[in-house]
Design an enzyme around this catalytic site. Structure first.
Site, PDB file in Angstrom:
ATOM      1  CB  THR A 170     -21.417  91.765 115.474  1.00 35.90           C
ATOM      2  OG1 THR A 170     -20.678  91.587 114.262  1.00 35.90           O
ATOM      3  CG2 THR A 170     -20.903  92.982 116.207  1.00 35.90           C
TER       4      THR A 170
ATOM      5  CG  PHE B 183     -28.154  95.976 112.942  1.00 37.08           C
ATOM      6  CD1 PHE B 183     -27.040  95.226 112.605  1.00 37.08           C
ATOM      7  CD2 PHE B 183     -29.365  95.319 113.095  1.00 37.08           C
ATOM      8  CE1 PHE B 183     -27.126  93.851 112.421  1.00 37.08           C
ATOM      9  CE2 PHE B 183     -29.470  93.939 112.909  1.00 37.08           C
ATOM     10  CZ  PHE B 183     -28.336  93.205 112.562  1.00 37.08           C
TER      11      PHE B 183
ATOM     12  CB  CYS C 227     -24.676  97.925 111.297  1.00 36.86           C
ATOM     13  SG  CYS C 227     -23.749  96.511 110.706  1.00 36.86           S
TER      14      CYS C 227
HETATM   15  C1  HEM Z   1     -21.376  99.592 112.716  1.00 39.43           C
HETATM   16  C2  HEM Z   1     -23.842  96.096 115.033  1.00 39.43           C
HETATM   17  C3  HEM Z   1     -22.523  92.911 111.589  1.00 39.43           C
HETATM   18  C4  HEM Z   1     -19.690  96.293 109.564  1.00 39.43           C
HETATM   19  C5  HEM Z   1     -22.165  98.911 113.625  1.00 39.43           C
HETATM   20  C6  HEM Z   1     -22.788  99.511 114.793  1.00 39.43           C
HETATM   21  C7  HEM Z   1     -23.466  98.529 115.438  1.00 39.43           C
HETATM   22  C8  HEM Z   1     -23.291  97.312 114.681  1.00 39.43           C
HETATM   23  C9  HEM Z   1     -24.252  98.676 116.733  1.00 39.43           C
HETATM   24  C10 HEM Z   1     -22.654 100.982 115.227  1.00 39.43           C
HETATM   25  C11 HEM Z   1     -21.474 101.129 116.147  1.00 39.43           C
HETATM   26  C12 HEM Z   1     -21.288 102.524 116.710  1.00 39.43           C
HETATM   27  O1  HEM Z   1     -22.208 103.348 116.694  1.00 39.43           O
HETATM   28  O2  HEM Z   1     -20.183 102.796 117.204  1.00 39.43           O
HETATM   29  C13 HEM Z   1     -23.704  94.934 114.281  1.00 39.43           C
HETATM   30  C14 HEM Z   1     -24.349  93.680 114.599  1.00 39.43           C
HETATM   31  C15 HEM Z   1     -23.996  92.786 113.626  1.00 39.43           C
HETATM   32  C16 HEM Z   1     -23.107  93.484 112.708  1.00 39.43           C
HETATM   33  C17 HEM Z   1     -25.246  93.437 115.815  1.00 39.43           C
HETATM   34  C18 HEM Z   1     -24.382  91.346 113.447  1.00 39.43           C
HETATM   35  C19 HEM Z   1     -25.420  90.773 113.969  1.00 39.43           C
HETATM   36  C20 HEM Z   1     -21.661  93.551 110.727  1.00 39.43           C
HETATM   37  C21 HEM Z   1     -21.039  92.954 109.568  1.00 39.43           C
HETATM   38  C22 HEM Z   1     -20.212  93.904 109.004  1.00 39.43           C
HETATM   39  C23 HEM Z   1     -20.341  95.101 109.813  1.00 39.43           C
HETATM   40  C24 HEM Z   1     -21.256  91.527 109.095  1.00 39.43           C
HETATM   41  C25 HEM Z   1     -19.334  93.838 107.776  1.00 39.43           C
HETATM   42  C26 HEM Z   1     -19.535  93.072 106.763  1.00 39.43           C
HETATM   43  C27 HEM Z   1     -19.913  97.463 110.242  1.00 39.43           C
HETATM   44  C28 HEM Z   1     -19.255  98.719 109.907  1.00 39.43           C
HETATM   45  C29 HEM Z   1     -19.747  99.672 110.812  1.00 39.43           C
HETATM   46  C30 HEM Z   1     -20.693  98.980 111.684  1.00 39.43           C
HETATM   47  C31 HEM Z   1     -18.233  98.930 108.798  1.00 39.43           C
HETATM   48  C32 HEM Z   1     -19.382 101.163 110.862  1.00 39.43           C
HETATM   49  C33 HEM Z   1     -20.342 101.921 109.985  1.00 39.43           C
HETATM   50  C34 HEM Z   1     -20.076 103.424 109.960  1.00 39.43           C
HETATM   51  O3  HEM Z   1     -19.809 104.009 111.013  1.00 39.43           O
HETATM   52  O4  HEM Z   1     -20.160 103.984 108.881  1.00 39.43           O
HETATM   53  N1  HEM Z   1     -22.493  97.573 113.583  1.00 39.43           N
HETATM   54  N2  HEM Z   1     -22.954  94.779 113.141  1.00 39.43           N
HETATM   55  N3  HEM Z   1     -21.223  94.847 110.841  1.00 39.43           N
HETATM   56  N4  HEM Z   1     -20.766  97.660 111.304  1.00 39.43           N
HETATM   57 FE1  HEM Z   1     -21.956  96.251 112.134  1.00 39.43          FE
END
Ligand code: HEM
Length: 459
Positions: free
Chosen positions: A266, A396, A403
């Site tokens: 991502t 996000f 996220c």
């Molecule tokens: C969830 C995007 C960076 C950890 C998500 C979701 C999106 C997203 C769209 C929701 C997914 C869903 O609904 O199924 C992004 C983008 C990033 C990024 C565009 C960078 C530009 C990161 C980073 C980490 C991370 C750096 C960890 C250090 C997580 C986690 C979730 C999540 C653990 C699940 C949260 C939950 O459901 O409680 N992310 N992410 N992400 N992301 Fe990111």
């Protein structure tokens, strides 16, 4: 109320619309259908793609809709179970991990990671400086080394040292193969899995590599407490403020691997697309570089600079609008529903929020919707847009399942932009290159190479 069925392309019996989907880039087919059928359409597939800001806003309502864990996400559960990213709504471990980890992803904690993020960014700059201006850089590969090394170092004090080896660390290879195979498994008809002996064995071996590496890191920390404040120590020491419960070792391992999975492609995709956009838009490029020169100059980049670079922030937001690295987010109805005032939806019906298309909604972004215009994302304009058209920009994700790593990704991305613009000028390796996507769980630019020319002969 009078409701209408959701429109859609005709399908074939048995396979439905499956054959119409572009094998290499499903996203293209989904976007083409959106152009043809409008803000929502029905496919004879598990989910209905939606792509207007208005409908997406409705589907983002956590009271009526939720995140379903299906398809590739359901397969990823084989490796990380009810970790944050793959947990089902009703699983109690999600709440526990979420509450324990939220403060650890808060501003103070992320600022505390600045020095280590800076160290890895400097390793990247050093590598590009040494390669010289004639060497084509495989952009998304080098950014993926950066994001993986940064995550492992900042979350659990583990060094992949990807810039010092040609071969990637076994953990990284195992994770890549595990994710690809999870995607393939999700596409296969259920009963055919018995024909994939070899692939299945390798799949479970890869999962073992991931879990044993994480377990090793956990045990080392427990044997040698360091006083370090990172995500691992937050999980080892923290208790859920609501239930008083602590995370089990197995949950900690699930989440350590989850951060690497969710955070690497991502963020590296964001950086790759941002450089592509800047190189293609010399005006924006000059403004971004001028901002770095004015605010930071030639000196060391410090954590205080991070929120003093509004143009860089706008570039990153605009990049995620046009190229959301997670281009589709799934939602499902908690009860029978009517959406958009007219479309009837059954309980548990799944939707694909087609962010790559809703981010182009002309009702929000006007005639320049498909163009790269960072100015519209400068703080005031961005705030106004988000107020006037809620959920018009959702890279996000949304609601309680949005996220958790956003502040982490943001600080890393701003820092890396600053380090690189401060030290280099970038050009396309092939001046005629046009953007193509490579789609896996995320999208990234396909075959995108650039060259890095040192400014003032310094690093
Ligand atoms: C969830 C995007 C960076 C950890 C998500 C979701 C999106 C997203 C769209 C929701 C997914 C869903 O609904 O199924 C992004 C983008 C990033 C990024 C565009 C960078 C530009 C990161 C980073 C980490 C991370 C750096 C960890 C250090 C997580 C986690 C979730 C999540 C653990 C699940 C949260 C939950 O459901 O409680 N992310 N992410 N992400 N992301 Fe990111």
């Amino acid at each position: 109320t009078h409701t209408i069925p959701i429109p859609g392309p005709p399908g074939l019996p048995l396979v439905g619309n499956a054959l119409a989907i572009d094998k290499e880039l499903p996203l293209r087919t989904f976007q083409d259908f959106a152009e043809e059928y409008g803000e929502i359409y029905r496919l004879n597939l598990p989910a209905g793609p939606t792509s207007s800001q208005a409908l997406i806003h409705e589907l983002c309502d956590d009271k009526r809709f939720r995140k379903p864990v299906a398809a590739a996400l359901a397969e990823i559960r084989n490796g990380v179970h009810d970790g944050l990213f793959t947990a089902r709504e009703e699983e109690t471990n999600w709440g526990i991990a979420h509450r324990v980890l939220m403060p650890a992803f808060g501003p103070a904690s992320i600022q505390g990671m600045f020095t280590e993020m800076h160290e890895i960014a400097s390793q990247l700059a050093l590598k590009w400086a040494r390669h010289g201006s004639d060497a084509p850089i495989m952009v998304s590969e080098d950014f993926t080394r950066l994001t993986l090394d940064t995550l492992a170092l900042c979350t659990m004090n583990f060094r992949f040292n990807s810039y010092y080896h040609d071969e990637l660390h076994p953990f990284i290879n195992a994770m890549g193969d595990f994710l690809t195979e999870s995607g393939s498994r999700a596409m296969r008809p259920a009963l055919t899995s018995v024909f994939y002996h070899q692939a299945n064995r390798k799949y479970w071996e890869d999962i073992e590599v991931l879990r044993q590496t994480a377990q090793g890191v956990l045990e080392t920390r427990r044997k040698h407490p360091t006083g370090r404040k990172d995500l691992l120590s937050a999980m080892l020491d923290g208790a859920d403020p609501k239930t008083g419960q602590k995370l089990s070792d197995s949950s900690i391992i699930d989440n350590l691997i989850t951060f690497l999975i969710a955070g690497h492609e991502t963020t590296s995709g964001l950086l790759s697309f941002a450089f592509y956009q800047l190189i293609k838009h010399p005006d924006a490029y000059r403004k971004a570089q001028a901002e770095v020169d004015n605010v930071i100059g030639k000196g060391t980049i410090r954590v205080e600079h991070m929120n003093k670079l509004p143009y860089i922030a706008a570039v990153l937001r605009e990049t995620l609008r046009l190229c959301p690295t997670i281009p589709i987010v799934a939602r499902s109805a908690k009860e029978d529903e009517v959406i958009g005032g007219k479309y009837f939806v059954e309980k548990d019906q799944r939707f694909a929020l087609l962010l790559a298309q809703s981010h182009l909604d002309p009702a929000v972004y006007g005639e320049t919707a498909k163009e790269f215009v960072p100015e519209r994302m400068l703080d005031e304009n961005f705030d106004r847009l988000m107020k006037e058209y809620p959920d018009c920009w959702k890279p996000f994700g949304t609601g309680v399942r949005a996220c958790i790593g956003r502040p982490f990704a943001w600080q890393e991305a701003v820092l890396v932009m600053a380090v690189l613009l401060q030290n280099f000028d970038f050009v396309l390796d092939d001046p005629s290159y046009e953007l193509h996507y490579k789609q896996t769980l995320t999208i990234k630019p396909k075959d995108f190479y650039m060259r890095a020319i040192l400014r003032d002969g310094q690093t």
